[in-house]
Design a protein around this motif. Structure first.
Motif: not given
Length: 244
Positions: A88-100
């Motif tokens: 979940r943390t990796m998905m959170l960082s991915l979301a962060q760098h794609h504008g979420l």
């Protein structure tokens, strides 16, 4: 807790003080301190979520988690490595760098990467009315950076996210219902006053700083891997030539 602030007179002074102030014998050691650069001394340490959200403060974490749930659901058909999907943390960082909008803030283990982010916007947009950029320093050994207190430091594996690797990236994740890290820090006693501080560097030194950073290999093509980064690097080099 009053946050310490150091106003410097030049970019060369920053390069000296950031090491002499923080490290024994002035020799850099990676791990203890995290750095974040911002283009204005007046900007707060507020996450994209905290700038976006307009609801009740006590519901912040609930809504932030729901945003992530929806992002994960929308990404079901995307080519994302299984190791990232299960974390979940990796998905959170991915979301962060794609504008979420998230409650994460990007930090770097390198003060020079932080300086790059502080100065880079001024190359394209000029000096505007800003007099200083800010490089924030976070002492990761302070007891306040703890999930139970309300803000934790996340060390996200870079697998599947080149930006984290190239930027020596880590994150803070604010769980408490505050609007910024400054508000969060201010609840603690003054004896831990060095857990968060900032250095102010004159914006007028932008050309010298960015040329210096480029010589270290810190440029848009490295910080933002891919064609987008190459485009920004090309624009930067032309503008820098015009400014000389």
């Amino acid at each position: 807790m009053e946050i310490a602030q150091t106003k410097l007179t030049s970019w060369p002074e920053f390069k000296v003080r950031i090491f002499s102030d923080l490290f024994d014998n002035g020799r850099f050691r990676r791990g203890r301190f995290l750095f974040r650069g911002q283009g204005s001394a007046s900007y707060s340490l507020s996450s994209s979520f905290d700038r976006w959200y307009r609801g009740k403060k006590q519901d912040k974490l609930i809504i932030a988690e729901e945003l992530l749930n929806q992002f994960i659901k929308e990404c079901e058909l995307e080519d994302i490595p299984d190791i990232a999907r299960r974390d979940r943390t990796m998905m959170l960082s991915l979301a962060q760098h794609h504008g979420l909008p998230t409650r994460m803030l990007d930090w770097s283990e390198s003060p020079y990467v932080a300086a790059f982010f502080a100065f880079s916007g001024h190359v394209r947009h000029g000096l505007n009315l800003e007099k200083h950029v800010a490089v924030w320093v976070l002492d990761s050994t302070s007891h306040i950076w703890d999930r139970e207190h309300g803000c934790e430091i996340l060390n996200v594996p870079s697998f599947g996210n080149e930006r984290i690797r190239n930027q020596h990236g880590k994150f803070t994740y604010l769980r408490a219902p505050y609007d910024s890290l400054e508000e969060y820090v201010n609840q603690f006693e003054s004896e831990d006053s060095q857990s968060l501080r900032k250095y102010l560097v004159p914006v007028r030194d932008v050309v010298a700083a960015m040329a210096d950073l480029d010589s270290m290999g810190l440029n848009h093509a490295r910080i933002y891997p891919g064609i987008n980064g190459n485009a920004k690097a090309a624009e930067f080099r032309v503008i820098m030539n015009l400014l000389e």
